[in-house]
Design an enzyme around this catalytic site. Structure first.
Site, PDB file in Angstrom:
ATOM      1  N   TYR A 140       0.821  -1.208   0.000  1.00  0.00           N
ATOM      2  CA  TYR A 140       0.000   0.000   0.000  1.00  0.00           C
ATOM      3  C   TYR A 140       0.860   1.265   0.000  1.00  0.00           C
ATOM      4  O   TYR A 140       0.456   2.303  -0.503  1.00  0.00           O
ATOM      5  CB  TYR A 140      -0.900   0.036   1.240  1.00  0.00           C
ATOM      6  CG  TYR A 140      -2.274  -0.569   1.056  1.00  0.00           C
ATOM      7  CD1 TYR A 140      -2.434  -1.852   0.553  1.00  0.00           C
ATOM      8  CD2 TYR A 140      -3.412   0.148   1.411  1.00  0.00           C
ATOM      9  CE1 TYR A 140      -3.695  -2.401   0.414  1.00  0.00           C
ATOM     10  CE2 TYR A 140      -4.676  -0.395   1.277  1.00  0.00           C
ATOM     11  CZ  TYR A 140      -4.812  -1.669   0.774  1.00  0.00           C
ATOM     12  OH  TYR A 140      -6.064  -2.202   0.644  1.00  0.00           O
ATOM     13  N   LYS A 190       2.644 -15.356   1.656  1.00  0.00           N
ATOM     14  CA  LYS A 190       2.756 -16.059   0.372  1.00  0.00           C
ATOM     15  C   LYS A 190       4.234 -16.437   0.219  1.00  0.00           C
ATOM     16  O   LYS A 190       4.891 -16.115  -0.779  1.00  0.00           O
ATOM     17  CB  LYS A 190       2.226 -15.128  -0.731  1.00  0.00           C
ATOM     18  CG  LYS A 190       1.844 -15.763  -2.023  1.00  0.00           C
ATOM     19  CD  LYS A 190       0.764 -16.827  -1.992  1.00  0.00           C
ATOM     20  CE  LYS A 190       0.758 -17.498  -3.369  1.00  0.00           C
ATOM     21  NZ  LYS A 190       0.063 -18.763  -3.449  1.00  0.00           N
ATOM     22  N   ASP A 222      -3.712 -17.822  -0.282  1.00  0.00           N
ATOM     23  CA  ASP A 222      -4.781 -18.423  -1.093  1.00  0.00           C
ATOM     24  C   ASP A 222      -5.512 -19.503  -0.303  1.00  0.00           C
ATOM     25  O   ASP A 222      -6.746 -19.570  -0.291  1.00  0.00           O
ATOM     26  CB  ASP A 222      -4.236 -18.957  -2.432  1.00  0.00           C
ATOM     27  CG  ASP A 222      -3.025 -19.866  -2.280  1.00  0.00           C
ATOM     28  OD1 ASP A 222      -2.451 -19.935  -1.171  1.00  0.00           O
ATOM     29  OD2 ASP A 222      -2.649 -20.526  -3.269  1.00  0.00           O
ATOM     30  N   ASP A 246      -6.571  -6.730   3.850  1.00  0.00           N
ATOM     31  CA  ASP A 246      -7.688  -6.031   3.211  1.00  0.00           C
ATOM     32  C   ASP A 246      -8.651  -7.057   2.611  1.00  0.00           C
ATOM     33  O   ASP A 246      -9.861  -6.999   2.831  1.00  0.00           O
ATOM     34  CB  ASP A 246      -7.142  -5.107   2.117  1.00  0.00           C
ATOM     35  CG  ASP A 246      -8.255  -4.378   1.387  1.00  0.00           C
ATOM     36  OD1 ASP A 246      -9.127  -3.821   2.074  1.00  0.00           O
ATOM     37  OD2 ASP A 246      -8.252  -4.374   0.145  1.00  0.00           O
ATOM     38  N   ASP A 250     -12.514  -8.645   4.366  1.00  0.00           N
ATOM     39  CA  ASP A 250     -13.823  -8.547   3.716  1.00  0.00           C
ATOM     40  C   ASP A 250     -14.476  -9.920   3.658  1.00  0.00           C
ATOM     41  O   ASP A 250     -15.678 -10.075   3.904  1.00  0.00           O
ATOM     42  CB  ASP A 250     -13.688  -8.014   2.281  1.00  0.00           C
ATOM     43  CG  ASP A 250     -13.938  -6.510   2.184  1.00  0.00           C
ATOM     44  OD1 ASP A 250     -13.712  -5.820   3.200  1.00  0.00           O
ATOM     45  OD2 ASP A 250     -14.359  -6.039   1.115  1.00  0.00           O
TER      46      ASP A 250
HETATM   47  C1  IPM Z   1     -10.441  -0.926   3.995  1.00  0.00           C
HETATM   48  C2  IPM Z   1     -10.711  -0.238   2.678  1.00  0.00           C
HETATM   49  C3  IPM Z   1      -9.565   0.703   2.382  1.00  0.00           C
HETATM   50  C4  IPM Z   1      -8.313  -0.138   2.230  1.00  0.00           C
HETATM   51  C5  IPM Z   1      -9.767   1.611   1.164  1.00  0.00           C
HETATM   52  C6  IPM Z   1     -11.065   2.384   1.256  1.00  0.00           C
HETATM   53  C7  IPM Z   1      -8.611   2.545   0.960  1.00  0.00           C
HETATM   54  O1  IPM Z   1     -10.934  -1.166   1.684  1.00  0.00           O
HETATM   55  O2  IPM Z   1     -10.295  -0.213   5.008  1.00  0.00           O
HETATM   56  O3  IPM Z   1     -10.378  -2.144   4.012  1.00  0.00           O
HETATM   57  O4  IPM Z   1      -8.025  -0.666   1.129  1.00  0.00           O
HETATM   58  O5  IPM Z   1      -7.584  -0.292   3.213  1.00  0.00           O
HETATM   59 MG    MG Z   2     -11.019  -3.181   2.376  1.00  0.00          MG
END
Ligand code: IPM
Ligand code: MG
Length: 356
Positions: A140, A190, A222, A246, A250
Site C-alpha cells: 500500500y 505467500k 490463497d 484487506d 472482507d
Molecule cells: C479498507 C478499505 C480501504 C483499504 C480503502 C477504502 C482505501 O478497503 O479499510 O479495508 O483498502 O484499506
Molecule cells: Mg477493504
C-alpha cells in the site's frame, strides 16, 4: 475527559455516525462518560469544501484528540479525481500520519443473525475470529510506485516492502491479543512465491519466542481465503500484511452475514485509535435512512475498550445492541422474514433506549 475527533466522511457516513453520537450523548449525560467531541472533515466531503480529502485542520485536530471516530469515505463523484485527491487518500493519510499500524477486524457472528449468513448455519454459528492487519506498510505504501512509459508501452508498478521492525510490531499486537483469547495465531503470507513472505514468516517465528503460551501456525494466503469459507471456526487470531488483510477481512466479515455489524480499530503504539465500521460509504443507499448504524455504534464500544479502558461502559453498549437484536429489530441488511424492520435513525434510538 477524553477528546474524540468525529469524522463522518461520505455517503452513509453522516447518518450512521449521527446514531453513534446519540449513544455517546446518552452515555455522557446518564452514565458518567465524559467524552468531548470535536468535529472535522475527511474524504470526498472534505475535498468538496476545502480542495483536499485530508485538510490540515483535520490533521491538527487528529493530533489534539485522543482518538478518532470515522464513518466512511468514498463515492462515485470523486472516482475520476487525481489519486492524491480521492477520498481514500484521506483514510490512508490518517493511518500513516497517526502511525495506526495495528488494524483489528473482528468477525463475530451474532447468534440472532445466524440465518443472515450466506454460509450454512453450522459452519458459522459461534464464529469469533480476529484479523490483525498491518495497516501502514507493505505494498500500500511501498516505493517506488507509478504508471510510466517504458520500452515503448505503458508500465504500472508497486513495491511490497517491510522492515523487520514493522513485522515485529504487528506480530506483538497479534500475539498479545491471542493471549486474551484462545491463544492461537495463524500468520498468513505467500512465502512459497514471494521473498517478502518468506521474510515475514521468519520474523513471526522470532516474535513467537516471546509468547510460549501462544501457538503459531502459518498459512498461504490463497489457502487462508479457502479455509475462511470452508471452516472459519478453525481460526482464533489471523495476522497478515496490509494487502492480504484487506482482502481476507472482507471475506471474514461476510461470513457473519452482515458487514453492517462489524466495527474495527486501528491503533498506534500508544493505543491512540481510529475506530470505524468495516463497511464502506454505500453511496447507493445514502440519505435514505436504510443504513445499519450498529457497526458504528459498536466502534464506540471498541474505542472505550482499546483506547480508554472503560470496559464497563463498552459492555453496556454491547448489551444494548444485543437487547435490540433480541427484540427482533433489524435494519434491512440483516432482516429475515418476521423481523421488525427499522430505519437507521430508529435503530439508533432503540439502542439509546436499551442502554442501562
Ligand atoms: C479498507 C478499505 C480501504 C483499504 C480503502 C477504502 C482505501 O478497503 O479499510 O479495508 O483498502 O484499506
Ligand atoms: Mg477493504
Amino acid at each position: 475527559m477524553s477528546k474524540v475527533l468525529v469524522l463522518p466522511g461520505d455517503g452513509i457516513g453522516k447518518e450512521i455516525v449521527a446514531q453513534a453520537l446519540k449513544v455517546i450523548e446518552r452515555l455522557n449525560t446518564d452514565f458518567n462518560l465524559s467524552m468531548e467531541l470535536v468535529h472535522g472533515l475527511v474524504g470526498g466531503s472534505a475535498y468538496d469544501e476545502t480542495g483536499s480529502p485530508l485538510p490540515q485542520e483535520t490533521l491538527d485536530a487528529a493530533h489534539q484528540c485522543d482518538s478518532i471516530l470515522l464513518g466512511a469515505v468514498g463515492g462515485y463523484e470523486w472516482e475520476s479525481l487525481d489519486r492524491d485527491l480521492r477520498p481514500e487518500k484521506g483514510l490512508l493519510g490518517l493511518r500513516a500520519e497517526m502511525d495506526l499500524f495495528s488494524n483489528l477486524r473482528p468477525a463475530i457472528l451474532y447468534p440472532q443473525l445466524a440465518s443472515a449468513s450466506t454460509l450454512k448455519e453450522e459452519v458459522v454459528s459461534g464464529l469469533d475470529l480476529m484479523i490483525v492487519r498491518e495497516l501502514v506498510g507493505g505494498i500500500y505504501f511501498g516505493q517506488p510506485r507509478g504508471i510510466i512509459e517504458k520500452d515503448g508501452q505503458m508500465y504500472g508498478f508497486n513495491t511490497a516492502t517491510y522492515y523487520q521492525s514493522e513485522i515485529e510490531r504487528i506480530g506483538h499486537s497479534a500475539f498479545q491479543i491471542a493471549q486474551k483469547r484462545d491463544k492461537r495465531v495463524c500468520s498468513v503470507d505467500k512465502a512459497n512465491v514471494l521473498e517478502i513472505g518468506e521474510f515475514w514468516r521468519g520474523v513471526m517465528e522470532g516474535v513467537a519466542k516471546d509468547y510460549p503460551d501462544v501457538e503459531l501456525t502459518h498459512m498461504y494466503a490463497d489457502n487462508a481465503a479457502m479455509q475462511l469459507v470452508r471452516a472459519p471456526k478453525q481460526f482464533d487470531v489471523m495476522v497478515t500484511s496490509n494487502l492480504f488483510g484487506d482482502i481476507l477481512s472482507d471475506c471474514a466479515a461476510m461470513l457473519t452475514g452482515s458487514i453492517g455489524m462489524l466495527p474495527s480499530a486501528s491503533l498506534n503504539k500508544n493505543n491512540y485509535g481510529m475506530y470505524e465500521p468495516i463497511h464502506g460509504s454505500a453511496p447507493d443507499i445514502a440519505g435514505q435512512d436504510l443504513a445499519n448504524p450498529l457497526a458504528t455504534i459498536l466502534s464506540v464500544s471498541m474505542m472505550l475498550r482499546y483506547s480508554f479502558n472503560q470496559l464497563g461502559i463498552a459492555e453496556k453498549i454491547d448489551a444494548a445492541v444485543n437487547k435490540v437484536l433480541d427484540q427482533g429489530y433489524r435494519t434491512k441488511d440483516i432482516a429475515s422474514k418476521g423481523d421488525k424492520v427499522v430505519g437507521t435513525s430508529e435503530m439508533g434510538d432503540l439502542v439509546v433506549g436499551a442502554l442501562q
